[in-house]
Design an enzyme around this catalytic site. Sequence first.
Site, mmCIF file in Angstrom:
data_model
loop_
_atom_site.group_PDB
_atom_site.id
_atom_site.type_symbol
_atom_site.label_atom_id
_atom_site.label_comp_id
_atom_site.label_asym_id
_atom_site.label_seq_id
_atom_site.Cartn_x
_atom_site.Cartn_y
_atom_site.Cartn_z
ATOM 1 N N SER A 276 0.833 -1.210 0.000
ATOM 2 C CA SER A 276 0.000 0.000 0.000
ATOM 3 C C SER A 276 0.864 1.255 0.000
ATOM 4 O O SER A 276 1.978 1.252 0.536
ATOM 5 C CB SER A 276 -0.882 -0.002 1.253
ATOM 6 O OG SER A 276 -1.447 1.275 1.474
ATOM 7 N N TYR B 137 -2.152 -0.218 10.023
ATOM 8 C CA TYR B 137 -2.366 -0.749 8.672
ATOM 9 C C TYR B 137 -1.080 -0.639 7.858
ATOM 10 O O TYR B 137 -0.627 -1.606 7.243
ATOM 11 C CB TYR B 137 -3.504 0.018 7.985
ATOM 12 C CG TYR B 137 -3.643 -0.311 6.517
ATOM 13 C CD1 TYR B 137 -3.943 -1.607 6.106
ATOM 14 C CD2 TYR B 137 -3.463 0.659 5.533
ATOM 15 C CE1 TYR B 137 -4.058 -1.918 4.758
ATOM 16 C CE2 TYR B 137 -3.579 0.355 4.192
ATOM 17 C CZ TYR B 137 -3.881 -0.939 3.809
ATOM 18 O OH TYR B 137 -3.972 -1.243 2.479
#
Length: 361
Positions: free
Chosen positions: A149, A174
């Site tokens: 990501s 995350y």
Amino acid sequence: MQKIDLTNKTVFVTGGIGFIGANLIMELLRTIEPIHIVSVDSRTDYYDVNIKDWRLNEIKKEAEKHPASNFTFILGNIADSAVVQNIFTEYKPDIVVNLAAQAGVRYSITNPDSYIQSNLIGFYNILEACRHSYDNDAKGVEHLVYASSSSVYGTNKKVPYSTDDKVDNPVSLYAATKKSNELMAHAYAKLYNIPSTGLRFFTVYGPAGRPDMAYFGFTNKLLKGQTIQIFNYGNCKRDFTYIDDIVEGVKRVMQGAPERKNGEDGLPLPPYAVYNIGNSNPENLLDFVDILQQELIRAGVLPDNYDFEAHKELVPMQAGDVPVTYADTAPLERDFGFKPATPLRNGLRKFAEWYKEFYQI
């Protein structure tokens, strides 16, 4: 780079009824024949499962058009090692695309456990299964492609973000799990010679996307007459990347695995790579909202006379967020001859048209 012909290969896609997974599977069915696709997804209720069921239905419809290929869907969680092991034992995948993950920056602040289960334990189970796919001199997995990501860049001051940048300061759990995936993949590539490629996705959007993403959430709220909050007083920029561009990038990367070769010491050099996939064209959030509202009116989701100013609130930055995302995609272009280029308006138009149809407005 080791070229891989996907024809007649068995491809294992995790997170297969997720946003990227479902679109990837449909693209593979459409463009490569025959192909054998096995997919697993836990169908969590992190967001509306009706959208996941709709995607699964679309995949099945696509699969019916290609009788030479086959698609198998398994309801299960990659955090359960038995589920992963059984799939590897039964189907012996040639290519693995790991897209199953607990996504979202803000949710990781309130529900950290689901990130550890899916993103760390789940990915570990995938790596272990890839490792053991070579047992008893079996050919095993030819290429592991996995989702990272743009969040790994944290508050990186240098733009555009390059995969050469140091990314040791995540600002959300995350992001930390995604950086961990890259580190774990590198270790397994080195130890067990597993060709692996990580893809840092930049703000993926489009029809049937994730409802926790800004464009989708804004649309839901505007339709209900609620106020939308624009963070950092609108001074945020995002590298919005249309779903079809992401899928094309993933498909190309699947077909080019990092080459296995030995170093001077005779030991394997890790067959490992990481790429950005982004539009390389950051859009200001206020401009983005302006285009979104125009396209929602055009599609008939909102009335012509909708008063947007009355429904907009500029608010400070949220914890875990970053002010800008901006992808340097030169390596992707160099190695795979591809650069995402769908203009934001085109992508939001397709989303608005899908939204109107899906919710029958």
